[in-house]
Design a protein around this motif. Structure first.
Motif, mmCIF file in Angstrom:
data_model
loop_
_atom_site.group_PDB
_atom_site.id
_atom_site.type_symbol
_atom_site.label_atom_id
_atom_site.label_comp_id
_atom_site.label_asym_id
_atom_site.label_seq_id
_atom_site.Cartn_x
_atom_site.Cartn_y
_atom_site.Cartn_z
ATOM 1 N N PRO A 1 20.563 52.866 21.947
ATOM 2 C CA PRO A 1 19.997 51.547 22.245
ATOM 3 C C PRO A 1 19.836 50.721 20.964
ATOM 4 N N GLY A 2 20.281 49.478 21.026
ATOM 5 C CA GLY A 2 20.182 48.572 19.885
ATOM 6 C C GLY A 2 21.322 48.693 18.893
ATOM 7 N N ALA A 3 22.175 49.709 19.063
ATOM 8 C CA ALA A 3 23.305 49.904 18.150
ATOM 9 C C ALA A 3 24.505 49.092 18.637
ATOM 10 N N PHE A 4 25.420 48.849 17.739
ATOM 11 C CA PHE A 4 26.644 48.137 18.105
ATOM 12 C C PHE A 4 27.421 49.001 19.095
ATOM 13 N N GLY B 1 21.517 43.291 26.736
ATOM 14 C CA GLY B 1 20.584 44.306 26.252
ATOM 15 C C GLY B 1 20.279 44.168 24.769
ATOM 16 N N LEU B 2 21.301 43.851 23.989
ATOM 17 C CA LEU B 2 21.084 43.674 22.553
ATOM 18 C C LEU B 2 20.175 42.484 22.271
ATOM 19 N N VAL B 3 20.451 41.379 22.932
ATOM 20 C CA VAL B 3 19.640 40.173 22.705
ATOM 21 C C VAL B 3 18.211 40.396 23.180
ATOM 22 N N GLN B 4 18.049 40.964 24.385
ATOM 23 C CA GLN B 4 16.701 41.205 24.918
ATOM 24 C C GLN B 4 15.943 42.245 24.103
ATOM 25 N N GLY B 5 16.689 43.163 23.474
ATOM 26 C CA GLY B 5 16.054 44.206 22.661
ATOM 27 C C GLY B 5 15.756 43.784 21.237
ATOM 28 N N GLY B 6 15.942 42.504 20.934
ATOM 29 C CA GLY B 6 15.630 42.015 19.597
ATOM 30 C C GLY B 6 16.759 42.176 18.592
ATOM 31 N N ALA C 1 19.625 40.229 18.341
ATOM 32 C CA ALA C 1 20.453 39.058 18.664
ATOM 33 C C ALA C 1 21.666 38.943 17.749
ATOM 34 N N ALA C 2 21.520 39.224 16.480
ATOM 35 C CA ALA C 2 22.654 39.109 15.551
ATOM 36 C C ALA C 2 23.758 40.104 15.930
ATOM 37 N N THR C 3 23.365 41.312 16.279
ATOM 38 C CA THR C 3 24.357 42.310 16.712
ATOM 39 C C THR C 3 25.017 41.852 18.010
ATOM 40 N N GLY C 4 24.212 41.340 18.941
ATOM 41 C CA GLY C 4 24.748 40.844 20.209
ATOM 42 C C GLY C 4 25.727 39.698 20.008
ATOM 43 N N LEU C 5 25.399 38.783 19.110
ATOM 44 C CA LEU C 5 26.305 37.656 18.846
ATOM 45 C C LEU C 5 27.583 38.107 18.145
ATOM 46 N N ALA C 6 27.457 39.079 17.235
ATOM 47 C CA ALA C 6 28.654 39.612 16.568
ATOM 48 C C ALA C 6 29.571 40.271 17.600
ATOM 49 N N TYR C 7 28.979 41.026 18.498
ATOM 50 C CA TYR C 7 29.734 41.691 19.561
ATOM 51 C C TYR C 7 30.346 40.665 20.516
ATOM 52 N N LEU C 8 29.586 39.628 20.828
ATOM 53 C CA LEU C 8 30.073 38.546 21.697
ATOM 54 C C LEU C 8 31.320 37.897 21.111
ATOM 55 N N ALA C 9 31.330 37.672 19.810
ATOM 56 C CA ALA C 9 32.473 37.036 19.150
ATOM 57 C C ALA C 9 33.616 38.013 18.907
ATOM 58 N N ALA C 10 33.287 39.241 18.529
ATOM 59 C CA ALA C 10 34.329 40.199 18.142
ATOM 60 C C ALA C 10 35.174 40.677 19.322
#
Length: 157
Positions: A57-60, A116-121, A123-132
């Motif tokens: 949880p919270g990992a890329f 899950g990434l964004v809701q779990g705090g 957001a930067a990882t979630g946005l990187a994943y969203l773009a990648a």
């Protein structure tokens, strides 16, 4: 001089009645069946990848990214193979392309992972994943199709 053949001819009688529903269902039943079987196989493979390489949880979400990249690369190779190299049975494309690879790749999990990434705090990882993910997926399709075409050209010379 002969007239060129239209690869997508228009029905000469647009007022002709459509075939009965039972005939349309009968004609499409094999396609639906192979998509379902292929989808089950692809989804099992994706599930297995998740079991082999779980994401904390919270990992890329590397596993989901990897599955999507591999699936996109395979679809690039597959489409070149069946459109430019081989003539295949009419059910191969829906079985493998839509079923197996559709069940294997998982853009719904991609969306859930981002949420899950964004809701779990994270957001930067979630946005990187969203773009990648879309960049890597499109690059995988293009790169694999390009490589397959180069191999075909090399074999033909």
């Amino acid at each position: 001089m002969t007239e060129p053949v239209d690869p997508d001819p228009v029905d000469p009688d647009p007022q002709a009645p459509a075939p009965p529903l039972s005939a349309r269902v009968r004609d499409q039943a094999p396609v639906v069946g192979v998509v379902a079987i292929g989808g089950a196989l692809g989804a099992c493979a994706r599930y297995g990848a998740g079991l082999l390489w779980p994401t904390a949880p919270g990992a890329f979400p590397w596993t989901t990214l990897g599955v999507n990249a591999v699936g996109c690369a395979v679809i690039g190779l597959f489409m070149v193979a069946i459109t430019e190299m081989w003539s295949v049975h009419r059910l191969v494309r829906p079985f493998f392309g839509t079923g197996v690879l559709g069940g294997f790749t998982t853009f719904s999990t991609y969306a859930v992972d981002i949420h899950g990434l964004v809701q779990g705090g994270h957001a930067a990882t979630g946005l990187a994943y969203l773009a990648a993910t879309p960049l890597i997926a499109l690059g995988a399709v293009w790169g694999a199709a390009h490589a397959a075409r180069r191999l075909i050209a090399r074999r033909q010379t």
